[in-house]
Motif scaffolding. Structure first.
Motif, PDB file in Angstrom:
ATOM      1  N   ASN A 155       0.515  -1.159   0.139  1.00 49.57           N
ATOM      2  CA  ASN A 155       0.393   0.057  -0.472  1.00 49.57           C
ATOM      3  C   ASN A 155       0.633   0.728  -0.217  1.00 49.57           C
ATOM      4  OD1 ASN A 155      -2.410   1.522   0.127  1.00 49.57           O
ATOM      5  ND2 ASN A 155      -2.832   1.277   1.965  1.00 49.57           N
ATOM      6  N   GLY A 156       2.394   0.636  -0.472  1.00 53.38           N
ATOM      7  CA  GLY A 156       3.207   2.242  -0.208  1.00 53.38           C
ATOM      8  C   GLY A 156       3.859   2.267   0.656  1.00 53.38           C
ATOM      9  N   MET A 205       5.957   6.280   2.662  1.00 57.80           N
ATOM     10  CA  MET A 205       6.040   6.448   1.617  1.00 57.80           C
ATOM     11  C   MET A 205       6.751   6.053   0.726  1.00 57.80           C
ATOM     12  SD  MET A 205       2.889   8.520   1.288  1.00 57.80           S
ATOM     13  CE  MET A 205       2.497   9.403   0.180  1.00 57.80           C
ATOM     14  N   TYR A 208      -0.367   7.322  -5.902  1.00 59.28           N
ATOM     15  CA  TYR A 208       0.213   8.409  -5.282  1.00 59.28           C
ATOM     16  C   TYR A 208      -0.756   9.122  -6.190  1.00 59.28           C
ATOM     17  CZ  TYR A 208       1.629  13.417  -3.266  1.00 59.28           C
ATOM     18  OH  TYR A 208       1.250  14.024  -2.799  1.00 59.28           O
ATOM     19  N   THR A 266      -4.620   7.500  -5.316  1.00 63.92           N
ATOM     20  CA  THR A 266      -4.527   8.217  -3.799  1.00 63.92           C
ATOM     21  C   THR A 266      -4.966  10.330  -3.063  1.00 63.92           C
ATOM     22  OG1 THR A 266      -2.411   7.126  -2.537  1.00 63.92           O
ATOM     23  CG2 THR A 266      -3.457   9.164  -1.291  1.00 63.92           C
ATOM     24  N   PHE A 286      -8.142  10.020  -5.956  1.00 70.83           N
ATOM     25  CA  PHE A 286      -9.561   9.244  -4.967  1.00 70.83           C
ATOM     26  C   PHE A 286      -9.841   9.490  -3.141  1.00 70.83           C
ATOM     27  CE2 PHE A 286     -11.579   8.412  -8.861  1.00 70.83           C
ATOM     28  CZ  PHE A 286     -10.455   7.881  -9.532  1.00 70.83           C
ATOM     29  N   ARG A 287      -8.755   9.055  -2.645  1.00 70.40           N
ATOM     30  CA  ARG A 287      -8.740   9.306  -1.133  1.00 70.40           C
ATOM     31  C   ARG A 287      -8.985  10.341  -0.749  1.00 70.40           C
ATOM     32  NH1 ARG A 287      -4.633   3.784  -0.190  1.00 70.40           N
ATOM     33  NH2 ARG A 287      -5.869   2.855  -0.860  1.00 70.40           N
TER      34      ARG A 287
END
Lengths: 449, 295
Positions: B239-240, B244, B252, B255, B258-259
């Motif tokens: 999950n990265g 990070m 990225y 993320t 959308f997140r």
């Protein structure tokens, strides 16, 4: 002969074209009249509307499988059943999608939201700010809810009702193991926790199991509580309000990250590779003396107790220790699964949708969850005396400790993601607390650009 | 020319239309929209605000972008050497008349290509598991417990462990391409080389490599484009994270868009990916031309 070959070929091409251009089903289309103005309240329902046959729709995440395993999902589904029984004139179209956030945003962008949909504090600027969620301030009583509906309040108006109340910084600990280590009760000071690690390390047991592969666990379960202690209520509230008076590079927050880094040796070495359920399994197998988890962890542990009855029999619940040893606040979040009404609805449809939201987030829901040892955001007397000891411990904590907001549930998602990354980075040693705090501040600054 | 042999243009267009529309609506239009959206602040569902190059200025100052780019470039070069290098060696071996059962071997090697990247990611996550993984089991078996680490928790080495499943999965893909190129080489060239006393290594480097050079460049381009948009493996394995440290540009962009609900900036990141990929393509073309000129 040529035409006989060409005609089917052309028909095939047309069929392919149709297949390519066909849109998906609307599923859960909300029936709507003319769109209402964003700032106006929805019209008051009239008596003759109450039994007018209506069709409304809801989009939610609570599958039958979730309902059989998760208490809050069970409660949600039961409330929908109850609503259907008590509202025979309402046809309720349910669309169930696990992790429906992306679908919800896509529906919102195309003005196709269902009548009732999930919402949360971080989404209010989108749904309330764009006039997509109905203003229900005049229909609800905030005092019924543990946070006075702060989680669904946007610019002084209320746009939904909360359905979840989570406490994040609980510790399930094996009383027998800790007594062996010389602790009659679970430590209340972090330095005692770190000192206990020396004993458990020799025994080959992890002091505390943590599953942080999802990244948010370390922030919600640990950093949030530390932040309240190091920075104070006012600082936390100002960061949530984004009033510009404070920054993430505040020495208290840097110290919180440093404290998290100092705590890291007590966790299982692969805490950033494993998830929360694995960490619970690790604890229940006796490989860890304790497990930091949210209130959902009690149900998970009870579900696993069949395989580890001895561990379950010795399990007690405490709050995560503090630096000073003073009682910790409960790091909590209300409204992770709030329900809002589509602002386009009027009359009988609006009434039906509002009553559905009220049912889902009702005292009935709270009573049902309490009967199963779970919490809900509605204020009710919690009594878990009929349950096992861990639940009694949890009830005692609920009834005796103050509450603070789990900061990552109330800040912008880009800042929350930066917080999660910062926590993981300090835990792995990839970053210093100062640099990690600066990264979070950089994410905050990007919001203002 | 007899008209009956000339295909009718209308008919040709009719056959091409479905594919054209598919390509237009799935690739061309979203790409154009992405470029347009990158000049807007589009952080909420409905409100658009033109902000010019602000997203790109933000991108230049965003340390996460440069870390993700570094990871992507690492993936590109490591997987290029791993996937294409190993594929070339295996192709030479499988193409040799001394290798038995080369066809079933080729099928077995190709099999991982057919699996979903998410499945690969999860399987390898189990392989790297700290307590019960295959690597841990092997270390215990050979008596080297001190080698055991939480492999996917170390930000300094995480990208190496991400490369391993990606190389493992796509070696078969490049083998198929290379072997089809090798099949067009006249076998008599190898026979003459053998008569002259050439070893296997010499045949591979002096005959096979030069003759399939253009195919190798195709493999390089495919490798660049696939690794610049790597997403599924990383999402399912790490999950990265941690932090990070294994984040890549496409993850990225996802993320951010959308997140974090920042579609405008996410679009800018996507355009950045396109720009960097194009740059890498251009560089590889320069290298190819330089090699051709040298010859």
């Amino acid at each position: 002969m040529k035409k006989m070959i060409h005609i089917p070929a052309i028909l095939l091409c047309l069929a392919m074209l149709t297949g390519v251009t066909a849109c998906g089903g609307s599923g859960g289309q909300s029936s709507s009249a003319a769109p209402s103005a964003p700032e106006s309240s929805a019209p008051a329902p009239s008596a003759e509307d109450e039994h007018e046959p209506v069709t409304i729709s809801i989009l939610h995440e609570h599958t039958a499988e979730a309902a059989s395993n998760i208490v809050s999902s069970y409660g949600f589904v039961e409330m929908i059943k109850k609503y259907k029984e008590e509202h025979p004139w309402v046809t309720l179209e349910e669309e169930i999608i696990v992790d429906s956030g992306d679908k919800l945003f896509a529906l919102a962008a195309s003005d196709d939201l269902p009548s009732v949909f999930g919402n949360r504090y971080g989404w209010l600027p989108n749904f309330a700010g764009n006039g997509l969620a109905a203003d229900i301030t005049d229909y609800v009583d905030p005092s019924m809810y543990v946070d006075d509906l702060y989680c669904m309040t946007y610019e002084g108006r209320i746009y939904g009702l909360p359905n979840k109340y989570s406490i994040f910084n609980l510790v399930l600990y094996n009383e027998a193991m800790w007594k062996e280590a010389g602790y009659e009760t679970f430590p209340t000071k972090i330095e005692d926790l770190i000192k206990a690690n020396e004993y458990f390390e020799i025994k080959g047991i992890d002091t505390m199991a943590l599953g942080n592969s999802g990244k948010w666990f370390a922030t919600s379960l640990l950093t949030a509580g530390l932040t309240y202690e190091n920075c104070g209520d006012e600082w936390v509230e100002s960061m949530i309000a984004r009033d510009g008076t404070n920054e993430w590079t505040h020495e208290g927050f840097v110290k919180s990250l440093a404290d998290l880094q100092a705590l890291t040796p007590i966790f299982n070495e692969d805490c950033n590779m494993q998830d929360d359920v694995w960490a619970m399994g690790w604890y229940m197998q006796g490989k860890a003396a304790s497990h930091v988890v949210g209130n959902w962890g009690l149900d998970t542990a009870r579900n696993m107790s069949g395989e580890s009855p001895e561990v379950w029999a010795n399990t007690r619940v405490a709050l995560m220790p503090t630096i000073s040893g003073e009682p910790n606040i409960m790091s909590s979040a209300v409204g992770g699964n709030s329900q809002s009404v589509n602002s386009k609805l009027k009359g009988a449809e609006f009434t039906a949708a509002l009553e559905l939201v009220e049912q889902i987030c009702s005292p009935d829901y709270a009573e049902l969850l309490a009967s199963r040892g779970a919490t809900a955001p509605v204020r009710i007397e919690v009594n878990f005396d009929a349950f096992e000891q861990p639940y009694k411990d949890f009830a005692a904590i609920l009834n005796s400790h103050g509450t603070g907001m789990n900061i990552t549930d109330y800040v912008d998602s880009s800042v929350a993601n930066a917080l999660h990354a910062a926590a993981q980075n300090v835990m792995t040693g990839a970053s210093t607390p100062e640099a990690a705090a600066a990264d979070v501040q950089a994410a905050q600054s990007m919001l203002l650009m | 020319m007899n008209d009956s042999f000339k295909p009718r243009k209308l008919l040709m267009a009719a056959y091409l239309l479905p594919s054209f529309f598919t390509y237009l609506f799935i690739f061309i239009l979203p790409s154009i929209m992405s470029i347009i959206l990158s000049f807007f602040k589009f952080s909420s569902i409905k409100a658009f605000r033109f902000i010019g190059f602000q997203n790109y200025l933000m991108l230049l100052k965003d340390s996460n972008i440069w870390l993700a780019l570094k990871n992507n470039l690492f993936l590109v070069f490591t997987c290029m050497i791993g996937q294409i290098g190993i594929a070339f060696v295996l192709s030479c071996l499988l193409n040799s008349r001394l290798t038995y059962l080369s066809t079933p071997l080729r099928t077995i090697i190709y099999f991982p290509v057919t699996l979903s990247a998410v499945v690969i990611g999860y399987v390898w996550k189990f392989v790297f598991d700290y307590n019960y993984g295959l690597i841990t089991y092997f270390c215990n078996f050979v008596g080297k417990e001190e080698w055991i680490r939480p492999w996917l928790s170390d930000g300094n080495t995480i990208m190496w462990f991400i490369c391993i499943p990606m190389i493992w999965q796509y070696v078969g893909f490049h083998i198929v391409i290379m072997m089809s190129a090798m099949s067009s080489i006249d076998p008599s060239i190898y026979e003459m080389a053998e008569i002259d006393g050439a070893t296997g290594f010499q045949k591979a480097t002096k005959i096979t490599l030069p003759l399939i050079k253009s195919t190798l460049f195709v493999c390089v381009w495919l490798c660049i484009s696939a690794n610049m948009k790597a997403f599924d493996h990383i999402l399912s394995m790490t999950n990265g994270g941690p932090g990070m440290s294994s984040n890549v540009l496409s993850l990225y962009a996802y993320t951010v868009a959308f997140r974090n609900s920042n579609m405008g900036y996410g679009s800018a990141v996507s355009v950045f990916i396109l720009a960097i990929t194009s740059l890498l393509f251009a560089l590889s073309q320069i290298v190819k031309n330089a090699i051709a000129e040298k010859e």
